[in-house]
Scaffold this motif. Structure first.
Motif, short mmCIF file in Angstrom:
data_model
loop_
_atom_site.label_atom_id
_atom_site.label_comp_id
_atom_site.label_asym_id
_atom_site.label_seq_id
_atom_site.Cartn_x
_atom_site.Cartn_y
_atom_site.Cartn_z
N VAL A 196 -8.16 -1.87 7.18
CA VAL A 196 -8.86 -1.32 6.01
C VAL A 196 -8.75 -2.34 4.89
CG1 VAL A 196 -8.97 0.53 4.30
CG2 VAL A 196 -8.37 1.06 6.68
N ALA A 197 -9.88 -2.72 4.31
CA ALA A 197 -9.91 -3.76 3.28
C ALA A 197 -9.75 -3.16 1.89
CB ALA A 197 -11.23 -4.53 3.36
N PRO A 198 -9.20 -3.94 0.96
CA PRO A 198 -9.05 -3.46 -0.42
C PRO A 198 -10.34 -3.61 -1.21
CG PRO A 198 -8.22 -5.69 -0.27
CD PRO A 198 -8.67 -5.31 1.13
N ALA A 199 -10.44 -2.87 -2.30
CA ALA A 199 -11.59 -3.00 -3.19
C ALA A 199 -11.38 -4.11 -4.22
CB ALA A 199 -11.87 -1.68 -3.90
N HIS A 200 -10.13 -4.50 -4.43
CA HIS A 200 -9.80 -5.59 -5.36
C HIS A 200 -8.76 -6.49 -4.70
CE1 HIS A 200 -11.61 -4.18 -9.24
NE2 HIS A 200 -11.60 -3.04 -8.58
N ARG A 258 -2.24 1.31 8.54
CA ARG A 258 -1.06 2.04 9.01
C ARG A 258 -0.46 2.90 7.90
NH1 ARG A 258 0.01 -2.98 11.70
NH2 ARG A 258 1.37 -3.60 9.97
N ALA A 259 -0.32 2.31 6.70
CA ALA A 259 0.40 3.00 5.63
C ALA A 259 -0.38 4.20 5.10
CB ALA A 259 0.71 2.03 4.50
N PRO A 305 0.83 -1.21 0.00
CA PRO A 305 0.00 0.00 0.00
C PRO A 305 0.86 1.25 0.00
CG PRO A 305 0.02 -1.01 2.18
CD PRO A 305 0.70 -1.98 1.25
N PRO A 306 0.35 2.35 -0.52
CA PRO A 306 1.14 3.59 -0.55
C PRO A 306 1.32 4.16 0.85
CG PRO A 306 -1.11 4.01 -1.26
CD PRO A 306 -0.99 2.52 -1.12
N ALA A 307 2.51 4.65 1.13
CA ALA A 307 2.80 5.26 2.44
C ALA A 307 2.40 6.72 2.40
CB ALA A 307 4.28 5.09 2.78
N LEU A 308 1.18 7.01 2.79
CA LEU A 308 0.62 8.35 2.66
C LEU A 308 0.17 8.95 3.99
CD1 LEU A 308 -1.60 7.69 -0.50
CD2 LEU A 308 0.61 8.85 -0.44
N ALA A 309 0.36 8.23 5.08
CA ALA A 309 -0.20 8.65 6.36
C ALA A 309 0.25 10.05 6.77
CB ALA A 309 0.15 7.63 7.45
N THR A 310 1.49 10.39 6.50
CA THR A 310 1.98 11.71 6.92
C THR A 310 1.32 12.84 6.13
OG1 THR A 310 3.86 11.55 5.39
CG2 THR A 310 4.20 10.79 7.67
N GLU A 311 0.80 12.53 4.94
CA GLU A 311 0.16 13.54 4.11
C GLU A 311 -1.34 13.65 4.37
OE1 GLU A 311 1.18 13.02 -0.03
OE2 GLU A 311 3.05 12.03 0.51
N HIS A 327 -2.58 -8.02 6.09
CA HIS A 327 -2.45 -7.02 5.03
C HIS A 327 -3.41 -5.86 5.25
CE1 HIS A 327 -0.57 -10.01 1.91
NE2 HIS A 327 0.18 -9.84 2.99
N TRP A 328 -4.59 -6.15 5.76
CA TRP A 328 -5.54 -5.07 6.06
C TRP A 328 -4.96 -4.12 7.11
CZ3 TRP A 328 -11.23 -7.24 6.47
CH2 TRP A 328 -11.56 -7.89 5.27
#
Length: 701
Positions: free
Chosen positions: A399-403, A390-391, A59-65, A384-385
């Motif tokens: 958090v679950a994926p859509a695919h 976290r990420a 998953p993309p590491a976007l938490a800080t943004e 993985h969820w």
């Protein structure tokens, strides 16, 4: 016939795999088609997904943004979420693909009369007969083996395992072997994916009985049988890395044969039917159909759309296919079957609509096997969820994926037009069938309770922003797979996200009564804003002032509170139910997209006061609608994210009655796989259809 037909039949061969009859045990699947002189059986397995790099995606590491994104969205920047990405290109999940075809070619060129092919839902046997020749195929739920028997006086035929199916990569590394055994012969097909250490191997044990002139010999890449009375083929597929011990696999297949003179086919069938038949016969639908129509072939019955016999058969076919596709995993977008390596939308599990709808009838249709398969998918991806939470959001919980391809639960399939990494409602929707299962059996699964607590923990950490009235705000928010007029896809307070958060928090509290956590979760749920009714009198897809509804879209994500949840009902929340009805009336047909509103993208949304109507708090543990087993009633519930056009309706969708505020309709399954291999329009569950070109297949040493 004294009741509904538990099967279907045709008086002509199926020339294409799209028109095949199906059998499966939840791990292996087969598609049976061909003509009297050329049986074809395409073999598939839930574990067969093609490496494409997604197996390593994270998953993309976007938490800080995230805080900055929330600030911008709340300040009215309606395109802020478009830059909330790490810049990666759209990454598809690993595509589901077929294994190979079993080709059995009769040496006769005659076309005898009296052809008939059929599938018996009570046994899972797909059969065809023509003259003195009979072919029977089923996938054993007891022994996890594909069983194929052909009988004919003086049977002379060639058998091969054929990897050359449509769309197969040209650079597959393929190896064939055929050796004689005391029973007959052993066939093996080994296929390795290019640039990967992953491979799969098909093993077929051929057991031959014949008269005094009967013979069997190898004829690479297959075998040749002459003057036999019968041929029994036992087949399995194994996915592996490194080398597979084919002889050990052969010994396992040989061990399935009975001692002495017992008929091996009858023995294998009896063990399978002992498991399959009771599950299939737990529920049925009898509408008093005309006895003559009940005996018609499927293609003829489909010409009578108002026939009760057609509805009976569709109900039976739906339960049969749903059961047959569920075991190791629940049904994929195409169930357990595909005859093409370029399966649309990767043949994935699409969890913002398709998988949820495919398995929705499991509890009502008395198929716990389906829910257990669904649970296997969910619980196999929990780690993985957690990574996703976290990420992307910097929170605890999940958090679950859509695919998903069934292996990775990481979120990496997203793009500007489909910001699926912003969707936070997935875990609640995926856990809803498990909660329904607990209510149906009257016992709570501790794994479900633990996972519900993790969903609630996510919302505790994520729901930190409030509006002017003190309500919590879901930001960012995404309503699959639509966007407001004049705004981008990533927004605020999508109705689906609000319903999911409320339901998840209250359900988690219900599973943990008398705890401090339950009190916190109830309080958090009560602080979420009510749904909004827009100026058209419709339930707004976004409960945020200034976000205008876009009606011309086939997804109905904002009706998640109507179904599968019972947050909105005509009895407890009549105003919201009326608004939901109005939303359905205004929903456009799936055609050329109607223009967005006059406000150009990027224009800040005004935030005037708005009238909202809060639904009463739903009662926890309210039982779901149920089907009366062995009678004519079916579950009723409106579909929030209805399937797209008929060409992409999953093969295994169980028939169920669906209702809307405007009336009731019946959504039926396909009894054969979809006939279109390519979607004619942009997909509803991804950014774009697969564009991998079809290539000719060749054998690589």
């Amino acid at each position: 016939m004294s009741g509904p037909a538990h099967g279907t039949w045709e008086p002509a061969p199926a020339a294409r795999w799209e028109d095949a009859f199906l059998s499966g045990n939840g791990r292996h699947g087969v598609m049976v088609f061909g003509d009297p002189n050329a049986d074809r059986v395409i073999v598939s397995h839930h574990a067969l997904v093609r490496p494409n790099g997604a197996e390593h995606a994270r998953p993309p590491a976007l938490a800080t943004e995230l805080p900055l994104l929330q600030d911008r969205l709340l300040a009215g920047d309606v395109t802020a979420a478009e830059s909330f990405t790490d810049g990666r290109d759209l990454q598809w999940v690993q595509p589901f693909h077929p294994a190979f075809g079993i080709r059995l070619r009769n040496q006769s060129d005659e076309q005898p009369d009296g052809y008939r092919r059929e599938v018996d839902f009570t046994t899972g046997v797909v059969s065809a007969r023509c003259g003195g020749r009979r072919s029977e195929v089923f996938v054993s739920r007891a022994d996890d083996v594909i069983v194929h028997r052909v009988t004919e006086p003086g049977l002379t035929a060639e058998v091969t395992l054929d990897h050359q199916l449509p769309g197969a990569p040209h650079d597959l590394a393929v190896g064939h072997s055929a050796v004689l055994t005391p029973e007959g012969a052993l066939l093996a097909l080994r296929v390795r994916h290019p640039g990967s250490d992953r491979a799969y191997t098909g093993i077929t044990l051929a057991v031959v009985t014949g008269g005094p002139d009967g013979r069997i010999g190898t004829s690479l890449p297959g075998i040749r049988i002459e003057n036999a009375r019968s041929l029994l083929l036992l087949t399995r597929v194994r996915r592996h890395t490194g080398e597979l011990d084919a002889l050990a696999e052969a010994r396992e297949l040989r061990a399935l044969l009975p001692e002495g003179d017992d008929d091996p086919y009858a023995s294998l069938l009896a063990r399978h039917v002992a498991l399959h038949r009771p599950a299939y016969l737990r529920a049925g639908l009898d509408l008093g159909g005309d006895e003559r129509e009940r005996t018609l072939p499927g293609t003829e019955l489909l010409r009578r759309p108002k026939s009760p016999a057609l509805l009976e058969r569709l109900f039976a076919a739906g339960r049969y296919h749903l059961l047959s596709a569920s075991g190791m995993l629940p049904p994929r977008l195409t169930g357990l079957w595909t005859g093409d390596w370029n399966t649309a939308w990767s043949g994935a599990f699409t969890t913002d609509a398709n998988l949820n709808l495919q398995t929705a009838s499991a509890a009502a249709a008395a198929l716990p096997e389906v829910t257990e398969a669904h649970a296997a998918l969910v619980h196999g991806q929990v780690d993985h969820w957690r990574d996703n939470a976290r990420a992307i959001f910097g929170t605890r919980g999940v958090v679950a994926p859509a695919h998903t391809d069934g292996e990775s639960g990481h979120i990496y399939h997203f793009s500007r037009e489909y910001p699926l990494h912003l969707w936070t409602a997935g875990a609640d929707w995926l856990l809803k069938p498990l909660v329904d299962h607990d209510e149906t059996r009257g016992e709570r699964d501790p794994r479900t309770a633990a996972l519900l607590a993790q969903v609630a923990e996510f919302y505790e950490d994520f729901l930190t922003r409030t509006d002017a009235e003190g309500h919590l705000v879901v930001v960012p928010s995404y309503s699959p797979e639509n966007r407001p007029g004049g705004a981008s896809w990533g927004t605020i307070n999508a109705a689906m996200d609000l319903s999911a958060a409320r339901h998840a928090l209250r359900t988690a509290a219900h599973y943990h009564p008398g705890t401090p956590e339950a009190d916190r979760w109830h309080t958090l749920a009560d602080r979420l804003p009510p749904h909004r009714i827009n100026a058209d009198g419709a339930l707004a897809e976004w409960a945020w002032p200034g976000l205008e509804d876009t009606y011309d879209h086939r997804h109905l994500s904002h009706l998640y509170g109507v179904w599968p949840l019972d947050e909105i009902t005509p009895y407890d929340t009549p105003d919201l139910a009326t608004a939901a009805h109005r939303a359905l009336e205004l929903r456009g047909a799936e055609r050329s997209t109607r223009p967005w509103t006059s406000r150009p993208p990027g224009t800040p949304c005004a935030r005037p006061p708005t009238t909202t109507r809060a639904p009463p708090r739903p009662t926890a543990g309210t039982p779901s609608p149920t089907v009366s087993h062995r009678t004519g009633s079916t579950p009723t519930a409106p579909s929030p994210n209805g399937p797209g056009p008929a060409w992409r309706t999953p093969t295994t969708t169980a028939i169920s009655a669906t209702s809307t505020a405007s009336g009731r309709s019946t959504r039926s399954p396909r009894t054969t796989p979809p006939t279109s291999r390519r979607p004619p329009t942009a997909p509803s569950n991804c950014a774009a259809p697969r564009t991998t070109p079809r290539t000719a297949t060749s054998t690589t040493p």
